[in-house]
Design a protein around this motif. Structure first.
Motif, mmCIF file in Angstrom:
data_model
loop_
_atom_site.group_PDB
_atom_site.id
_atom_site.type_symbol
_atom_site.label_atom_id
_atom_site.label_comp_id
_atom_site.label_asym_id
_atom_site.label_seq_id
_atom_site.Cartn_x
_atom_site.Cartn_y
_atom_site.Cartn_z
ATOM 1 N N ARG A 36 0.858 -1.187 0.000
ATOM 2 C CA ARG A 36 0.000 0.000 0.000
ATOM 3 C C ARG A 36 0.888 1.228 0.000
ATOM 4 O O ARG A 36 2.048 1.174 0.403
ATOM 5 N N SER A 88 -3.035 4.066 6.261
ATOM 6 C CA SER A 88 -3.767 3.443 5.168
ATOM 7 C C SER A 88 -5.260 3.689 5.323
ATOM 8 O O SER A 88 -5.815 3.585 6.420
ATOM 9 N N GLY A 89 -5.909 4.056 4.211
ATOM 10 C CA GLY A 89 -7.341 4.326 4.247
ATOM 11 C C GLY A 89 -7.698 5.697 4.771
ATOM 12 O O GLY A 89 -8.881 6.036 4.877
ATOM 13 N N HIS A 90 -6.703 6.498 5.099
ATOM 14 C CA HIS A 90 -6.899 7.858 5.587
ATOM 15 C C HIS A 90 -6.305 8.843 4.573
ATOM 16 O O HIS A 90 -5.307 8.548 3.923
ATOM 17 N N SER A 94 -3.401 5.075 0.129
ATOM 18 C CA SER A 94 -4.236 4.081 -0.531
ATOM 19 C C SER A 94 -4.983 3.242 0.498
ATOM 20 O O SER A 94 -4.704 3.300 1.695
ATOM 21 N N GLY A 95 -5.918 2.440 0.017
ATOM 22 C CA GLY A 95 -6.679 1.558 0.889
ATOM 23 C C GLY A 95 -8.022 2.131 1.285
ATOM 24 O O GLY A 95 -8.287 3.318 1.113
ATOM 25 N N ARG A 96 -8.867 1.250 1.817
ATOM 26 C CA ARG A 96 -10.204 1.650 2.273
ATOM 27 C C ARG A 96 -10.191 1.849 3.786
ATOM 28 O O ARG A 96 -9.659 1.022 4.530
ATOM 29 N N PHE A 97 -10.813 2.922 4.229
ATOM 30 C CA PHE A 97 -10.902 3.179 5.666
ATOM 31 C C PHE A 97 -11.517 1.986 6.386
ATOM 32 O O PHE A 97 -11.091 1.597 7.473
ATOM 33 N N GLN A 98 -12.525 1.385 5.790
ATOM 34 C CA GLN A 98 -13.259 0.287 6.408
ATOM 35 C C GLN A 98 -12.373 -0.930 6.668
ATOM 36 O O GLN A 98 -12.664 -1.743 7.539
ATOM 37 N N ASP A 99 -11.286 -1.058 5.929
ATOM 38 C CA ASP A 99 -10.404 -2.216 6.092
ATOM 39 C C ASP A 99 -9.328 -1.996 7.150
ATOM 40 O O ASP A 99 -8.547 -2.910 7.437
#
Length: 281
Positions: A36, A88-90, A94-99
């Motif tokens: 990521r 990650s996710g923020h 990259s990435g989904r916040f939910q993950d």
């Protein structure tokens, strides 16, 4: 306004003051050969004997928020290096916040600290970032003592240690717990437009990082800045951290009218005064 127990789900709005600087990206290895990209901002400064500062933000916040930008401006004016990054996710990572999980945020933090900084550093953690800053210090002690020795102080703003269990799960309404156990996620209303997902993975994985079950000594001075009007991380929760950690050089400053964000001019002045203790700036 709905919230999860003590910790209200408030995604911090970004204050994009620092538009002249573009984010850079660090590749962080994930599971099963995945990777990521973690976004970060780091301004070069002249050689200095003063420790640098590392900013670790809170749950659903990003590195362009008010406190982070204020810190970067303060550091630039004093030729102090400053690193801030998005988990990650923020933000821009990259990435989904939910993950996201606490362990993933810790891995991001370890990669950023060990790869992007050199020399002595002051690690500043806000809310969830306070917990992650402590986890960072513990992980480095266990696995990379040379890097651990570079942490000259921890400055924690409303540290939400053990937040997944103590500030979220224990205070969720029964229907929210049922949704998490049945569906794996509960969409919690937030202060802003979009609800925020609280996942079973976040809660269960967070338990593996509990300080309630396994305390430690950070091995460096610890300063806690805590508002007494904080509805998200009660000041008593921060006080328990003082009792929990095995560190003698520890001081907690209570701000009687301070709330969770601690982003007023007077709050920032307190933060910068605290940093001055260690930077001499």
């Amino acid at each position: 306004m709905a919230h999860c127990g003590h910790l209200k789900l408030r995604a911090s709005r970004s204050i994009n003051i620092d538009m002249s600087q573009s984010a850079q990206f660090l590749d962080v290895a994930g599971e099963n050969g995945s990777s990521r990209k973690i976004a970060y901002l780091q301004a070069p400064v002249p050689e200095s004997d003063a420790p640098g500062v590392v900013w670790m933000g809170g749950f659903a916040s990003d590195m362009t928020g008010g406190k982070a930008t204020g810190l970067a401006n303060w550091a630039a004016e004093r030729d102090v290096s400053c690193l801030r990054f998005d988990y990650s996710g923020h933000g821009q990572s990259s990435g989904r916040f939910q993950d996201g999980t606490i362990g993933e945020g810790l891995a991001d933090s370890l990669a950023a600290f060990t790869t992007l900084t050199t020399g002595p550093q002051i690690v500043i953690g806000s809310s969830m970032g306070g917990w992650l800053a402590l986890l960072l210090a513990r992980a480095l002690q266990q696995n990379a003592p040379d890097h651990a020795a570079r942490i000259k102080a921890l400055v924690l703003i409303a540290p939400a240690w053990d937040m997944t269990e103590e500030l979220i799960w224990k205070h969720l309404p029964s229907e929210a717990r049922e949704a998490i156990e049945r569906d794996g996620v509960y969409m919690a209303p937030s202060e802003y437009d979009a609800p925020l997902p609280i996942t079973r993975a976040l809660i269960e994985e967070g338990r593996t990082h509990s300080f309630e079950l396994a305390s430690f000594s950070p091995g460096c001075p610890v300063r806690i800045l805590q508002g007494m009007q904080d509805p998200d991380v009660p000041w008593q929760h921060a006080q328990r951290l003082v009792e929990q950690l095995g560190e003698t050089d520890m001081r907690m400053t209570l701000v009687k009218d301070g709330e969770h964000r601690m982003s007023r001019e007077s709050d920032l002045a307190l933060l910068f005064q605290t940093l001055g203790e260690f930077t001499g700036k």
